[in-house]
Design an enzyme around this catalytic site. Sequence first.
Site, PDB file in Angstrom:
ATOM      1  N   LYS A  71       0.849  -1.198   0.000  1.00  0.00           N
ATOM      2  CA  LYS A  71       0.000   0.000   0.000  1.00  0.00           C
ATOM      3  C   LYS A  71       0.883   1.247   0.000  1.00  0.00           C
ATOM      4  CE  LYS A  71      -4.064   1.837   2.515  1.00  0.00           C
ATOM      5  NZ  LYS A  71      -4.976   1.613   3.661  1.00  0.00           N
ATOM      6  N   SER A 146      -9.948   1.651   2.613  1.00  0.00           N
ATOM      7  CA  SER A 146      -9.029   2.382   1.761  1.00  0.00           C
ATOM      8  C   SER A 146      -7.967   1.533   1.073  1.00  0.00           C
ATOM      9  CB  SER A 146      -8.337   3.459   2.590  1.00  0.00           C
ATOM     10  OG  SER A 146      -7.467   2.866   3.539  1.00  0.00           O
ATOM     11  N   SER A 170     -10.227  -0.597   6.843  1.00  0.00           N
ATOM     12  CA  SER A 170      -9.580  -0.401   5.541  1.00  0.00           C
ATOM     13  C   SER A 170      -8.865  -1.615   4.963  1.00  0.00           C
ATOM     14  CB  SER A 170      -8.598   0.766   5.614  1.00  0.00           C
ATOM     15  OG  SER A 170      -9.275   1.994   5.487  1.00  0.00           O
TER      16      SER A 170
END
Lengths: 475, 97
Positions: A71, A146, A170
């Site tokens: 990420k 997310s 997330s």
Amino acid sequence: MSSAVSIAAAVNAGTSARVAVEAALAAAKADTLNAVIRVLDQRALAAADAVDRRVKAGEHLPLAGVPVAVKDNLCVDGVAATCCSRILTGFTAPYTATAVARLEAAGAVMVAGTNMDEFAMGSSNENSAYGPVRNPHDPTRIPGGSSGGSAAAVAAGIAPLALGSDTGGSIRQPAALCGCVGLKPTYGMVSRYGLIAFGSSLDQIGPLARDVRDAALCLDAMAGGDDHDSTAATRTHVPLAPQLTGDARAALKGLRVGYVAAHVDGLQPAVATRLEAAKSALTAAGATLVPVTMPHERFAIAVYYIIATGEASSNLSRFDGVRFGHRAKDPQTLGDLYARSRAEGFGTEVKRRIMLGTYVLSSGYYDAYYKKAQQVRRKICDDYAAVFAQCDVLLGPTSPTTAFTAGEKTADPLTMYLSDIFTIATNLAGVPAISIPFGTDAKGLPIGLQLQAAQWGEPVLLRAAAGLEALAKTG
Amino acid sequence: MAITEANVRHIAKLANLALADAEVTRMTGELGVIVGYIEQLQAVDTAGVEPIAQVTGLVNVVRADVPRDMLPRGRVLGNAPKADEVAFLVPKAVDRS
């Protein structure tokens, strides 16, 4: 793409790490979902060769040659890290996050940086400076957020493992919406050194994976104390993956599985159907269902949007156009430099949350909002303590719906926030949770179910998750 | 608590955000809705409840105050929008003229 377990076994037996790494790099380059924003070509090939040398020298590496997508809020030395925000344009990480360094020490190879909601603020991956991510099961739909890029990358077979971060769901919500496993460990189990902070009392790094065993293998490599992060717990980590061998269903016998009856209210019918199917299957496998209540869970979103935004407004004050990232043109004064750099660099949702966080912490409002939220947070923690006095794990939906269509909730921030209704309380209490794929709706969109356990209850959580995963395969 | 445009301008100043007028207007409406939602907490009886900030029971974590693992200066300054060999550069903060 094979599982992490099988790739590591092959590489430890003499297959070159280049085989899996080159396949992942090719898949990352061919990505049509906008899940990947950066391919780490040369770095990954060099790392694969280093793994081959280590194996040849006699080392056994638990993640030998396993490609991992990262990420974009995690630092990898020499690689850009932007949180998918314009304000971090041009930033190159000067060091590597502990979680990433430990995966590399275990033989894993970082192959790609993944798209995310800006500063991890979002539930649909539509708040990214790199543009939205598409769901691999239906490109007109969102992947969740997310960590949407990480979930889509695993679900699309680009990499068997990806790292995400979870502040209010997330990791788990995009895992549910993309059809992969997403694990948020106990607060403090994984060092956050090198994770760009959002809500420091909530943030935790964890894996997105194809199955529970791969997720456990990834967590085993990352877990443990760290001199660089005083919030990382120093307790000894007993490896979890070796506990997941044999018949996964056997672990369900005698397991006390709690559920909150009120969780079915407002669920998409297909999600409710799968939840009921899971309960029946668990009972048939020998588990005992225990009805429990969480009287303060319904306040979790309100608590979260005070605490998380308050912490974010503080954490994000470091982005001021001075030491890194975007700076406004021709600043007249230092104040002008700060205010315009930030206004130009942050996207709409991030500004909204900084404003809300600043408001709830501001003089005259602190007691009414922030302190009140901290008090209700304690009541939510107490609810969890009462629940886990009665059961070993808590079962429920991960998300009230399957993947929604792009643009469906962007006009209304509060509606978007409510899509995290089942995942937020977890972070407020610091407990571990995992989302497991458990069938699909009529359109073929994945449905995820969530299991939670008491703090440091990862051993029972993952055994239960492996059992549920086995039940999903048989219907 | 109703959120006004004046509130929003004040908060934006505290948050160091130069918001355009249109953003102030939109944010006033949006924050009003969100603040209206979080007001529901006022209904929870929290008399005598100690606020919680840390949930795993950590207390102050200390270590020896010794320098270690310093990043090379050049790499740190290399990320700055404007720097010389030793410092980050910004507009003059105090005008003595």
